[in-house]
Design a protein around this motif. Structure first.
Motif, PDB file in Angstrom:
ATOM      1  N   ALA A 143      19.859  98.724   5.028  1.00 16.08           N
ATOM      2  CA  ALA A 143      21.423  98.952   5.741  1.00 16.08           C
ATOM      3  C   ALA A 143      21.378  99.887   4.965  1.00 16.08           C
ATOM      4  O   ALA A 143      22.556 101.123   4.538  1.00 16.08           O
ATOM      5  CB  ALA A 143      22.519  98.015   6.324  1.00 16.08           C
ATOM      6  N   MET A 144      21.929  99.606   3.735  1.00 16.56           N
ATOM      7  CA  MET A 144      21.801 100.111   2.542  1.00 16.56           C
ATOM      8  C   MET A 144      21.271 101.962   2.082  1.00 16.56           C
ATOM      9  O   MET A 144      22.272 102.996   1.944  1.00 16.56           O
ATOM     10  CB  MET A 144      21.858  99.303   0.685  1.00 16.56           C
ATOM     11  CG  MET A 144      22.702  99.517  -0.150  1.00 16.56           C
ATOM     12  SD  MET A 144      24.410 100.269  -0.244  1.00 16.56           S
ATOM     13  CE  MET A 144      24.638 102.128  -0.133  1.00 16.56           C
ATOM     14  N   LYS A 175      30.849 105.531   9.223  1.00 14.35           N
ATOM     15  CA  LYS A 175      31.490 104.682   8.444  1.00 14.35           C
ATOM     16  C   LYS A 175      32.369 103.316   8.924  1.00 14.35           C
ATOM     17  O   LYS A 175      32.022 102.151   8.820  1.00 14.35           O
ATOM     18  CB  LYS A 175      31.846 105.225   6.990  1.00 14.35           C
ATOM     19  CG  LYS A 175      30.813 105.823   6.013  1.00 14.35           C
ATOM     20  CD  LYS A 175      31.940 106.431   4.974  1.00 14.35           C
ATOM     21  CE  LYS A 175      30.914 107.434   4.608  1.00 14.35           C
ATOM     22  NZ  LYS A 175      31.800 108.232   3.385  1.00 14.35           N
ATOM     23  N   LYS A 176      32.898 104.360  10.083  1.00 16.62           N
ATOM     24  CA  LYS A 176      34.311 103.309  10.835  1.00 16.62           C
ATOM     25  C   LYS A 176      33.629 102.721  11.750  1.00 16.62           C
ATOM     26  O   LYS A 176      33.712 101.584  11.354  1.00 16.62           O
ATOM     27  CB  LYS A 176      35.574 104.241  11.608  1.00 16.62           C
ATOM     28  CG  LYS A 176      35.935 104.791  10.342  1.00 16.62           C
ATOM     29  CD  LYS A 176      37.018 105.732  11.478  1.00 16.62           C
ATOM     30  CE  LYS A 176      38.244 106.023  10.589  1.00 16.62           C
ATOM     31  NZ  LYS A 176      38.101 107.372  11.264  1.00 16.62           N
ATOM     32  N   GLU A 177      32.197 102.994  12.471  1.00 14.90           N
ATOM     33  CA  GLU A 177      32.163 102.174  13.401  1.00 14.90           C
ATOM     34  C   GLU A 177      31.121 100.774  12.695  1.00 14.90           C
ATOM     35  O   GLU A 177      31.064  99.911  13.094  1.00 14.90           O
ATOM     36  CB  GLU A 177      30.733 103.040  14.278  1.00 14.90           C
ATOM     37  CG  GLU A 177      30.918 103.062  16.194  1.00 14.90           C
ATOM     38  CD  GLU A 177      30.028 103.641  16.441  1.00 14.90           C
ATOM     39  OE1 GLU A 177      29.106 103.040  16.553  1.00 14.90           O
ATOM     40  OE2 GLU A 177      30.865 104.582  16.762  1.00 14.90           O
ATOM     41  N   VAL A 178      30.512 101.469  11.623  1.00 14.28           N
ATOM     42  CA  VAL A 178      30.037 100.453  11.401  1.00 14.28           C
ATOM     43  C   VAL A 178      30.622  99.098  10.429  1.00 14.28           C
ATOM     44  O   VAL A 178      30.535  98.003  10.189  1.00 14.28           O
ATOM     45  CB  VAL A 178      29.037 100.854  10.201  1.00 14.28           C
ATOM     46  CG1 VAL A 178      28.392  99.874   8.875  1.00 14.28           C
ATOM     47  CG2 VAL A 178      27.459 101.733  10.601  1.00 14.28           C
ATOM     48  N   ILE A 190      23.295 100.468  14.934  1.00 13.97           N
ATOM     49  CA  ILE A 190      24.423 101.836  14.504  1.00 13.97           C
ATOM     50  C   ILE A 190      23.973 102.966  13.841  1.00 13.97           C
ATOM     51  O   ILE A 190      23.610 103.970  14.175  1.00 13.97           O
ATOM     52  CB  ILE A 190      25.366 101.206  14.420  1.00 13.97           C
ATOM     53  CG1 ILE A 190      25.779 100.121  15.660  1.00 13.97           C
ATOM     54  CG2 ILE A 190      26.658 102.383  13.992  1.00 13.97           C
ATOM     55  CD1 ILE A 190      27.440  99.822  15.459  1.00 13.97           C
ATOM     56  N   LEU A 191      23.423 102.246  12.309  1.00 16.26           N
ATOM     57  CA  LEU A 191      23.224 102.932  11.425  1.00 16.26           C
ATOM     58  C   LEU A 191      22.136 103.954  11.999  1.00 16.26           C
ATOM     59  O   LEU A 191      21.513 104.829  11.554  1.00 16.26           O
ATOM     60  CB  LEU A 191      22.624 102.310  10.281  1.00 16.26           C
ATOM     61  CG  LEU A 191      24.261 101.835   9.680  1.00 16.26           C
ATOM     62  CD1 LEU A 191      23.839 101.113   8.054  1.00 16.26           C
ATOM     63  CD2 LEU A 191      24.299 102.997   9.243  1.00 16.26           C
ATOM     64  N   ASN A 192      21.144 103.289  12.421  1.00 18.63           N
ATOM     65  CA  ASN A 192      19.447 103.600  13.502  1.00 18.63           C
ATOM     66  C   ASN A 192      20.449 104.955  13.927  1.00 18.63           C
ATOM     67  O   ASN A 192      19.493 106.304  13.614  1.00 18.63           O
ATOM     68  CB  ASN A 192      18.663 103.156  13.911  1.00 18.63           C
ATOM     69  CG  ASN A 192      17.685 102.344  12.265  1.00 18.63           C
ATOM     70  OD1 ASN A 192      17.232 102.927  11.934  1.00 18.63           O
ATOM     71  ND2 ASN A 192      17.522 100.800  12.600  1.00 18.63           N
ATOM     72  N   ARG A 197      21.194 110.823  14.928  1.00 17.14           N
ATOM     73  CA  ARG A 197      21.972 111.548  15.392  1.00 17.14           C
ATOM     74  C   ARG A 197      22.023 113.265  13.973  1.00 17.14           C
ATOM     75  O   ARG A 197      22.256 114.394  14.704  1.00 17.14           O
ATOM     76  CB  ARG A 197      22.930 110.917  15.737  1.00 17.14           C
ATOM     77  CG  ARG A 197      23.523 110.816  17.194  1.00 17.14           C
ATOM     78  CD  ARG A 197      24.590 110.264  17.292  1.00 17.14           C
ATOM     79  NE  ARG A 197      25.809 110.918  17.259  1.00 17.14           N
ATOM     80  CZ  ARG A 197      26.509 110.600  17.592  1.00 17.14           C
ATOM     81  NH1 ARG A 197      27.061 109.290  17.619  1.00 17.14           N
ATOM     82  NH2 ARG A 197      28.400 111.606  17.786  1.00 17.14           N
ATOM     83  N   ILE A 198      22.134 112.409  13.244  1.00 15.20           N
ATOM     84  CA  ILE A 198      22.471 113.216  12.553  1.00 15.20           C
ATOM     85  C   ILE A 198      21.782 114.365  11.807  1.00 15.20           C
ATOM     86  O   ILE A 198      21.303 115.851  11.485  1.00 15.20           O
ATOM     87  CB  ILE A 198      22.550 113.236  10.558  1.00 15.20           C
ATOM     88  CG1 ILE A 198      23.892 113.291  10.167  1.00 15.20           C
ATOM     89  CG2 ILE A 198      22.011 112.509   9.611  1.00 15.20           C
ATOM     90  CD1 ILE A 198      25.107 112.929   9.197  1.00 15.20           C
TER      91      ILE A 198
END
Lengths: 365, 316
Positions: A143-144, A175-178, A190-192, A197-198
């Protein structure tokens, strides 16, 4: 046992995923703000550096919301960071809080046994099996790594995007969603998603934005509140930034230091100007400046807290690098008195200078 | 060959060693003058703004002799005790000098560990090789330099008429008569006894710091904090005058530690930087001495925190 941690950039997201997956009880203090800073500077020694004050503010907020244990990493000199726990434990006691400190010092100075003993203190609280604990650690590390990657891509793409502000918005909604997701596996998912997306943000790569390296003392570089959100400011101005010091880098550096294989590239680059470790991340700062010049960046911004001993040494070396390698460098010193207006003016002036330098002076032809 | 030795930082502690070593090797030694206004101004001019006063003054000393010597001794003192450091700025001192002062002569850049003879000799070999290739001569000079260092003493102990204060602080601030604004003479004139941290043994300070959560990793943190606690415990001092340089990272920790452990034992902290005026310092020292006199002589009041220190409990 309810654990709280001091803030350092986005580390709280990874720590949340770790604790959620270990099934531990924890409190994440509210993000750094004026309140944390004024609380911290009220109770800290006057001349100590800014990170100390913010951390004390975090502890107080965490303990007020029910935490009874503080988990933090330490070091053993020669920079002041190593003495933080010594003073912070006393300050918290003096304020009448009954808190336990678990300080994870580097293996080299306290030995493997002591380090395991301290980690076990936390580990025993979790009801999970040893195997799933290791799984949790890897999940958190992953995650980090993802967060750092998303952040780095957002900062890099900021100069190229077709709709200005898109990368910044995406980053903050990520950040908010995680943070609001309490299922660790889903959080990593979500991070993935965000990472993909970015990368697909519409961008025009024919643009030639300014490219700036952000370097300096690790806490003030990573923690956005302490540097007055410099990376956001630069994103708004359409500047691409690169920052090598990230929590993932730090973790890797700490682990590889035990076998002397840490950040070869940076150290090799720093050899010409500062061949020895002097504590803190001064040597890395010098290496980053040299690499920034090598990668033909437009400039570099050094940030450090007032009175930071290692960075003072690197600040005195930076003018030589600026001259020899033709890299404009701006040094910004932050403390609890830093005013936003003066700070912004200096950044703007620096960017103007870089733009003009590009137009007029044939520096790289 | 002319060897330049700036009279700043740990020169005050190790001058006998460096001077004997290089004069035995047959080189001419040029030591900078006592710190004065010109040297301070030069230091402020060349040094990076954020540095502390002693480092700025050191820059001034180096700049004042750089044209008169062929080889500048800037000791990069990494450590003087096992597993302890001094300050990150010491570790980067040669770089600071080279990159801040224009046209410096050759500078000694090798790291200097003073933890044992072997490592110290290693430095001497590399520094001495600039003067002579004869390693036997270096060895001989090293031995006599060690002897000279053993004989030399820094620090001051003087009995007072009624009161004694501990002058605490890094040796390069306490022993520099310009930086400390001649505080020795001021205290002497008032008949106040002085003692510095050098008169408490290493063993006693090591015993004292065991009360801390974490083993200190700065030599002067252990020395000054330990010495202050020992002197209070032994009832040898009536107050502490701490000479601290502005923005000194180590002092910011030591002062707070001492405050935590001695409770309301009288301590005056004087912050020094290039703007410090002598009149302000005089007033504060006088007021502090007046207060000590009244406290000790008139009211015969013995502070209770000292009992805390005596019994080993933490007044926090």
């Amino acid at each position: 046992m309810r654990i709280t941690i001091p803030h350092l950039g986005n580390v709280y997201l990874a720590v949340k995923i770790l604790f959620d997956s270990l099934g531990l009880d924890y409190v994440i203090p509210p993000l750094n703000s004026r309140e944390a800073l004024s609380l911290g500077s009220k109770y800290s020694p006057e001349e100590i550096c800014l990170p100390f004050k913010l951390m004390v503010g975090n502890y107080i907020a965490g303990v007020e919301s029910g935490a009874d244990t503080v988990l933090l990493v330490g070091s053993c000199g020669p920079c002041r960071f190593g003495e933080y726990p010594e003073l912070q434990i006393r300050i918290m006691k003096q304020l009448g809080y009954d808190v336990d400190f678990i300080v994870l010092d580097p293996v080299q100075s306290i030995g493997l046994n002591e380090l395991f003993k301290r980690i076990r203190k936390v580990g025993l609280e979790s009801g999970k099996s040893a195997l799933s604990k290791i799984g949790s650690v890897f999940l958190a590390y992953n995650a980090m790594r993802l967060i750092d990657e998303i952040e780095a891509s957002a900062h890099a793409i900021a100069g190229y995007e077709t709709n200005p502000g898109e990368a910044k918005n995406l980053l903050s909604s990520c950040k908010k969603e995680v943070f609001s997701c309490s299922d660790p596996v889903k959080a990593v998912k979500i991070l993935n998603q965000y990472r993909n997306r970015i990368k697909t943000i519409p961008a025009d790569y024919s643009k030639k934005p300014l490219k700036i390296a952000v370097m300096g003392e690790i806490y003030t570089v990573i923690e956005p509140f302490s540097n007055l959100y410099i990376e956001d400011i630069l994103m708004d101005m359409g500047v691409s930034t690169v920052r090598r010091l990230t929590p993932t880098w730090w973790l890797k550096d700490m682990l590889l230091k035990t076998i002397n294989l840490n950040s070869r590239e940076l150290l090799k680059a720093s050899n010409e100007f500062l061949p020895l470790y002097i504590g803190g991340h001064a040597r890395e700062c010098i290496g980053e400046a040299v690499l920034a010049a090598k990668e033909q960046m437009d400039g570099a911004i050094q940030i450090f807290p007032m009175g930071c001993m290692p960075e003072i040494v690197s600040k005195s070396i930076l003018p030589s690098i600026a001259q020899k390698k033709k890299l404009p460098v701006l040094s910004l010193v932050v403390d609890e008195m830093t005013g936003e207006a003066g700070y912004l003016t200096r950044i703007e002036a620096f960017l103007d200078l870089l733009e003009r330098r590009r137009e007029h002076v044939c520096t790289r032809c | 060959m002319r060897i330049g030795i700036p009279k700043g930082l740990l020169y005050y502690r190790y001058h006998a060693f460096f001077e004997t070593f290089f004069s035995e090797l047959g080189s001419e030694i040029i030591v900078s003058e006592q710190t004065n206004k010109d040297i301070l101004d030069m230091g402020v001019q060349f040094c990076v703004d954020e540095a502390c006063l002693p480092v700025k003054v050191f820059h001034g000393h180096a700049a004042s002799i750089k044209d008169r010597c062929d080889y500048l001794i800037i000791p990069r003192i990494m450590s003087i005790c096992k597993k302890e450091y001094i300050c990150p700025k010491f570790c980067g001192l040669p770089e600071m000098i080279i990159h801040s002062i224009p046209s410096v002569p050759k500078v000694s850049v090798d790291p200097l560990y003073m933890r044992n003879d072997k490592e110290l000799f290693k430095w001497c070999l590399s520094a001495g090789s600039a003067v002579t290739r004869d390693s036997a001569a270096i060895k001989k000079a090293f031995v006599s330099a060690k002897k000279a260092q053993k004989k030399s003493r820094t620090g001051i102990i003087e009995p007072g008429r009624r009161l004694t204060v501990m002058l605490a602080g890094h040796p390069y601030v306490v022993n520099d008569d310009y930086l400390n604004m001649g505080i020795f003479n001021k205290l002497r004139a008032k008949g106040i006894g002085i003692i510095t941290e050098e008169f408490v043994s290493d063993g006693e300070t090591r015993e004292e710091v065991k009360r801390l959560v974490k083993k200190p990793f700065w030599t002067f943190q252990r020395r000054i904090f330990g010495a202050a606690c020992v002197l209070i415990k032994k009832n040898l001092i009536n107050g502490i005058i701490y000479l601290s340089s502005f923005a000194c990272g180590i002092d910011s920790v030591i002062i707070d530690l001492i405050r935590h452990f001695v409770g309301d034992f009288p301590m005056l902290v004087i912050k020094l930087d290039e703007h410090t005026g002598e009149a302000g310092v005089d007033t504060r020292v006088e007021a502090f001495i007046d207060m000590l006199e009244r406290r000790v002589l008139n009211e015969n009041y013995n502070p209770s925190p000292r009992e805390c220190v005596l019994s080993g409990q933490n007044p926090v």
